[in-house]
Structures are given as C-alpha cells and as structure tokens.
Motif scaffolding. Structure first.
Motif, PDB file in Angstrom:
ATOM      1  N   THR A 188      -4.703  12.724   1.993  1.00  0.00           N
ATOM      2  CA  THR A 188      -4.349  11.646   1.068  1.00  0.00           C
ATOM      3  C   THR A 188      -3.418  10.671   1.794  1.00  0.00           C
ATOM      4  OG1 THR A 188      -2.429  12.844   0.248  1.00  0.00           O
ATOM      5  CG2 THR A 188      -4.510  13.160  -0.941  1.00  0.00           C
ATOM      6  N   PRO A 189      -3.266   9.479   1.227  1.00  0.00           N
ATOM      7  CA  PRO A 189      -2.394   8.497   1.886  1.00  0.00           C
ATOM      8  C   PRO A 189      -0.989   9.019   2.047  1.00  0.00           C
ATOM      9  CG  PRO A 189      -3.622   7.427   0.134  1.00  0.00           C
ATOM     10  CD  PRO A 189      -3.889   8.896   0.042  1.00  0.00           C
ATOM     11  N   THR A 205       0.838  -1.186   0.000  1.00  0.00           N
ATOM     12  CA  THR A 205       0.000   0.000   0.000  1.00  0.00           C
ATOM     13  C   THR A 205       0.878   1.242   0.000  1.00  0.00           C
ATOM     14  OG1 THR A 205      -1.758   1.189   1.168  1.00  0.00           O
ATOM     15  CG2 THR A 205      -0.164   0.011   2.528  1.00  0.00           C
ATOM     16  N   ASP A 206       0.321   2.326  -0.481  1.00  0.00           N
ATOM     17  CA  ASP A 206       1.031   3.605  -0.457  1.00  0.00           C
ATOM     18  C   ASP A 206       0.735   4.386   0.823  1.00  0.00           C
ATOM     19  OD1 ASP A 206       2.164   3.167  -2.949  1.00  0.00           O
ATOM     20  OD2 ASP A 206       0.469   4.066  -4.009  1.00  0.00           O
ATOM     21  N   ARG A 266      -0.079   5.906   9.608  1.00  0.00           N
ATOM     22  CA  ARG A 266      -1.518   6.078   9.382  1.00  0.00           C
ATOM     23  C   ARG A 266      -2.247   4.745   9.512  1.00  0.00           C
ATOM     24  NH1 ARG A 266      -2.179  10.639   4.641  1.00  0.00           N
ATOM     25  NH2 ARG A 266      -1.266  12.319   5.873  1.00  0.00           N
ATOM     26  N   LEU A 267      -1.613   3.684   9.041  1.00  0.00           N
ATOM     27  CA  LEU A 267      -2.202   2.358   9.237  1.00  0.00           C
ATOM     28  C   LEU A 267      -2.296   2.028  10.716  1.00  0.00           C
ATOM     29  CD1 LEU A 267      -0.362   0.370   6.419  1.00  0.00           C
ATOM     30  CD2 LEU A 267      -2.774   1.042   6.456  1.00  0.00           C
TER      31      LEU A 267
END
Length: 163
Positions: free
Chosen positions: A162-163, A98-99, A104-105
């Motif tokens: 955003t990611p 994932t980007d 954040r995860l």
C-alpha cells in the motif's frame, strides 16, 4: 428505446466523477501533440523531452544530440508541469497531494525513467503519437507496456503493498 442499465452502471463505477474531464484532457493532449508535430515535424514524447533537458547538465554524447532543439523542448516540459499545477490550483483548490511516501515516488520515477529508455520511448510518445499514426511498433509497444503494468499492479496488490 431505453439504454441497457448495465453498461451505464459499469461506466458510473469506472468514472464516478463523469467522463467529460477525461475527454477534455484527451483532446488537449492530442491538440498539443498535433501542434508540436505540425510546428516541428517531431512526435511529442515526454521521455525525449526529458533527455533533451539533461543536455543542459550532462556532457554525454547521447544528450548532446538534442542541443539544437532543447530550448523549445524545455518549454514544453515546463508546460506539462505548470499545466498540471494550474489545474490543481484552479479546479482542485490547491496543490496536488498524495499519501504515497516520497521515497516510493522517487523509486517509481527511477523505474519509469529506466523503462522509457529500455522501451525506446514512453507511453505518451508511443501511445498518443505512435498509435495515432498507426505505427505497428508503437502499437506493439503500448500493448507490452499496458500488459506489463497490469500484471505488475496485480502482483503488487496481491502482495498487500500500500502507499
């Protein structure tokens, strides 16, 4: 009779890779939940499985109530993770990536974990098992989960995150 092209176009936009993978995935999740219920009489909610896994490392009384059944719950939890890993390797040619930033995860995972406890369960338990058994509490819970998630996602997107 020729089908109306508008719904087909909408479906193609919503499911650009087709709908079969979602249908097969849904059937496998439902089958897994049914096997666990038939074999144990327990609804297969992932947050309860995580809580039972914590009984291995925590002495708190809330985690100790699952000691008698934690072994099979741990196997189930590992099956979820390993099943996703096998799918990624076999069908996607490698590990899932994932980007999204790791932090954040992590923060998102903490929010989800706290939310499942506050909400008295997770969308897998309420959504798959609770709604599947026509539980009014689960139906109300899933509606609340989804509406809150949709509103939150719209707010976050509007803020330009955003990611």
């Amino acid at each position: 009779m020729v089908p109306d092209p508008v719904p087909l176009q909408v479906a193609a936009e919503l499911f650009p890779n087709g709908i079969s993978r979602y249908a097969v995935g849904g059937l496998l999740v439902g089958l897994g939940a049914a096997v666990i219920y038939v074999g144990t009489g327990i609804s297969a909610g992932a947050s309860t499985f995580l809580e039972s896994t914590l009984s291995y490392v925590s002495g708190q009384s809330r985690f100790q109530r699952y000691v008698a059944s934690r072994d099979w719950r741990l196997v189930f939890t590992l099956g979820i993770v390993l099943g996703a890993a096998v799918y990624a390797v076999v069908y996607q040619g490698g590990a899932w990536t994932t980007d999204v930033s790791w932090w954040r995860l992590l923060v998102g995972g903490v929010f989800v974990g706290v939310g499942t406890r506050v909400g008295k369960g997770c969308t897998s338990g309420h959504g798959v098992c609770g709604v599947g058994s026509a539980s009014k509490t689960s139906i109300a819970g899933v509606l609340a989960f989804l509406l809150t998630a949709i509103v939150t996602a719209q707010i976050v997107a509007a803020l330009g995150v955003t990611p």
